[in-house]
Motif scaffolding. Structure first.
Motif, PDB file in Angstrom:
ATOM      1  N   SER A 129       0.647  18.258  21.520  1.00 58.08           N
ATOM      2  CA  SER A 129       1.282  19.304  22.319  1.00 58.08           C
ATOM      3  C   SER A 129       2.746  19.488  21.932  1.00 58.08           C
ATOM      4  N   ARG A 130       3.206  20.741  21.986  1.00 61.62           N
ATOM      5  CA  ARG A 130       4.624  21.052  21.749  1.00 61.62           C
ATOM      6  C   ARG A 130       5.376  21.183  23.078  1.00 61.62           C
ATOM      7  N   PHE A 131       4.701  20.938  24.177  1.00 58.07           N
ATOM      8  CA  PHE A 131       5.292  20.974  25.516  1.00 58.07           C
ATOM      9  C   PHE A 131       6.344  19.872  25.636  1.00 58.07           C
ATOM     10  N   GLU A 132       7.540  20.263  26.135  1.00 56.69           N
ATOM     11  CA  GLU A 132       8.606  19.283  26.306  1.00 56.69           C
ATOM     12  C   GLU A 132       8.994  19.093  27.770  1.00 56.69           C
ATOM     13  N   GLY A 133       8.658  20.050  28.627  1.00 53.68           N
ATOM     14  CA  GLY A 133       8.965  19.872  30.040  1.00 53.68           C
ATOM     15  C   GLY A 133       9.247  21.178  30.755  1.00 53.68           C
ATOM     16  N   ILE A 134       9.478  21.037  32.057  1.00 54.70           N
ATOM     17  CA  ILE A 134       9.801  22.177  32.917  1.00 54.70           C
ATOM     18  C   ILE A 134      11.045  21.810  33.712  1.00 54.70           C
ATOM     19  N   VAL A 135      11.996  22.748  33.768  1.00 52.60           N
ATOM     20  CA  VAL A 135      13.218  22.554  34.554  1.00 52.60           C
ATOM     21  C   VAL A 135      13.267  23.648  35.613  1.00 52.60           C
ATOM     22  N   VAL A 136      13.275  23.231  36.866  1.00 50.99           N
ATOM     23  CA  VAL A 136      13.377  24.153  37.994  1.00 50.99           C
ATOM     24  C   VAL A 136      14.788  24.001  38.551  1.00 50.99           C
ATOM     25  N   ALA A 137      15.582  25.052  38.473  1.00 49.92           N
ATOM     26  CA  ALA A 137      16.985  24.999  38.895  1.00 49.92           C
ATOM     27  C   ALA A 137      17.103  25.002  40.424  1.00 49.92           C
ATOM     28  N   ASP A 138      18.325  24.934  40.915  1.00 52.25           N
ATOM     29  CA  ASP A 138      18.609  24.899  42.351  1.00 52.25           C
ATOM     30  C   ASP A 138      18.153  26.180  43.057  1.00 52.25           C
ATOM     31  N   ASP A 139      17.798  26.034  44.345  1.00 57.40           N
ATOM     32  CA  ASP A 139      17.516  27.160  45.256  1.00 57.40           C
ATOM     33  C   ASP A 139      16.312  28.012  44.857  1.00 57.40           C
ATOM     34  N   VAL A 140      15.358  27.434  44.148  1.00 60.22           N
ATOM     35  CA  VAL A 140      14.141  28.137  43.733  1.00 60.22           C
ATOM     36  C   VAL A 140      13.087  28.016  44.825  1.00 60.22           C
TER      37      VAL A 140
ATOM     38  N   ILE B 290       3.159  27.321  37.169  1.00 58.42           N
ATOM     39  CA  ILE B 290       4.217  27.408  36.171  1.00 58.42           C
ATOM     40  C   ILE B 290       3.726  26.577  34.994  1.00 58.42           C
ATOM     41  N   LEU B 291       3.384  27.252  33.891  1.00 58.60           N
ATOM     42  CA  LEU B 291       2.730  26.602  32.762  1.00 58.60           C
ATOM     43  C   LEU B 291       3.495  26.864  31.471  1.00 58.60           C
ATOM     44  N   CYS B 292       3.728  25.801  30.719  1.00 60.90           N
ATOM     45  CA  CYS B 292       4.490  25.897  29.469  1.00 60.90           C
ATOM     46  C   CYS B 292       3.667  25.300  28.341  1.00 60.90           C
ATOM     47  N   ASP B 293       3.691  25.960  27.162  1.00 58.44           N
ATOM     48  CA  ASP B 293       2.962  25.393  26.033  1.00 58.44           C
ATOM     49  C   ASP B 293       3.856  25.027  24.850  1.00 58.44           C
ATOM     50  N   ASP B 294       5.135  25.408  24.900  1.00 64.65           N
ATOM     51  CA  ASP B 294       6.008  25.129  23.770  1.00 64.65           C
ATOM     52  C   ASP B 294       7.440  24.968  24.262  1.00 64.65           C
ATOM     53  N   GLY B 295       8.030  23.825  24.001  1.00 65.01           N
ATOM     54  CA  GLY B 295       9.415  23.595  24.386  1.00 65.01           C
ATOM     55  C   GLY B 295       9.581  23.327  25.869  1.00 65.01           C
TER      56      GLY B 295
ATOM     57  N   ARG C  49       1.390  21.708  31.726  1.00 64.09           N
ATOM     58  CA  ARG C  49       1.126  22.182  30.365  1.00 64.09           C
ATOM     59  C   ARG C  49       0.156  23.350  30.381  1.00 64.09           C
ATOM     60  N   ALA C  50       0.429  24.324  29.508  1.00 65.35           N
ATOM     61  CA  ALA C  50      -0.490  25.446  29.327  1.00 65.35           C
ATOM     62  C   ALA C  50      -1.446  25.180  28.170  1.00 65.35           C
ATOM     63  N   ASP C  51      -1.159  24.178  27.370  1.00 63.87           N
ATOM     64  CA  ASP C  51      -1.973  23.907  26.180  1.00 63.87           C
ATOM     65  C   ASP C  51      -2.865  22.679  26.372  1.00 63.87           C
ATOM     66  N   VAL C  52      -3.563  22.631  27.479  1.00 61.48           N
ATOM     67  CA  VAL C  52      -4.406  21.466  27.776  1.00 61.48           C
ATOM     68  C   VAL C  52      -5.593  21.341  26.823  1.00 61.48           C
TER      69      VAL C  52
ATOM     70  N   GLY D  38       6.241  34.324  43.221  1.00 54.72           N
ATOM     71  CA  GLY D  38       5.336  34.746  44.279  1.00 54.72           C
ATOM     72  C   GLY D  38       4.047  33.958  44.345  1.00 54.72           C
ATOM     73  N   ALA D  39       3.348  34.111  45.464  1.00 55.82           N
ATOM     74  CA  ALA D  39       2.077  33.429  45.679  1.00 55.82           C
ATOM     75  C   ALA D  39       1.076  33.794  44.596  1.00 55.82           C
ATOM     76  N   ASN D  40       0.407  32.782  44.069  1.00 58.15           N
ATOM     77  CA  ASN D  40      -0.643  32.911  43.055  1.00 58.15           C
ATOM     78  C   ASN D  40      -0.187  33.507  41.729  1.00 58.15           C
ATOM     79  N   ALA D  41       1.116  33.580  41.505  1.00 57.04           N
ATOM     80  CA  ALA D  41       1.629  34.051  40.213  1.00 57.04           C
ATOM     81  C   ALA D  41       1.389  32.974  39.152  1.00 57.04           C
ATOM     82  N   VAL D  42       1.229  33.401  37.910  1.00 52.65           N
ATOM     83  CA  VAL D  42       1.084  32.475  36.790  1.00 52.65           C
ATOM     84  C   VAL D  42       2.237  32.741  35.825  1.00 52.65           C
ATOM     85  N   LEU D  43       3.245  31.901  35.883  1.00 52.88           N
ATOM     86  CA  LEU D  43       4.457  32.050  35.078  1.00 52.88           C
ATOM     87  C   LEU D  43       4.327  31.246  33.798  1.00 52.88           C
TER      88      LEU D  43
END
Length: 144
Positions: free
Chosen positions: A82-93, A101-106, A72-75, A117-122
């Motif tokens: 929270s409006r966070f619903e989840g994270i989906v990581v597809a195949d071959d990532v 990888i931070l999500c705050d909505d949906g 969650r990005a909205d800690v 990449g290393a140390n990226a904030v998505l």
């Protein structure tokens, strides 16, 4: 398959699931039993410091390096607000060392074949076969 990946898949075992989960925690890896993980999962270098939110789904042949966080990005909000619903990581990532990888909505989707990449904030969903890097992460190329 290393002992780390064996423990990740053993989390789903009726008899050894809780033990596998706690052994992973002792090794510095937080992957709750509710996280769905496809075949061919790789936890590179033991995955020290990996933290994955319980509302995450991970596809097949995903590689995760040490220090990765999916959550969650909205800690600052109570979980009930929270409006966070989840994270989906597809195949071959591939999720590089220290990537967040931070999500705050949906639901945030990491598209098939994408590399973070290393140390990226998505904080946004990606397309397929994209390369993302930076803080905040931006698309920097296409995977061939």
């Amino acid at each position: 398959m290393s002992i780390y990946e064996r423990l990740v898949y053993a989390r789903n075992s009726r008899w050894f699931g809780k033990l596998a989960y706690f052994l992973l925690k002792l090794l510095g890896v937080e992957i709750p039993r509710s996280v769905k993980i496809g075949p061919g999962f790789l936890l590179h270098h033991g995955g020290m410091g990996v933290v994955i939110h319980p509302k995450t789904v991970i596809g097949a042949r995903v590689g995760i390096y040490p220090g990765v966080t999916l959550g969650r990005a909205d800690v600052y909000r109570p979980a009930t607000a929270s409006r966070f619903e989840g994270i989906v990581v597809a195949d071959d990532v591939i999720l590089g060392s220290g990537a967040k990888i931070l999500c705050d909505d949906g639901i945030l989707h990491v598209g098939r074949g994408t590399v973070i990449g290393a140390n990226a904030v998505l904080t946004q969903s990606t397309g397929e076969n994209e390369l993302w890097a930076g803080l905040p992460a931006k698309k920097v190329g296409q995977r061939t």
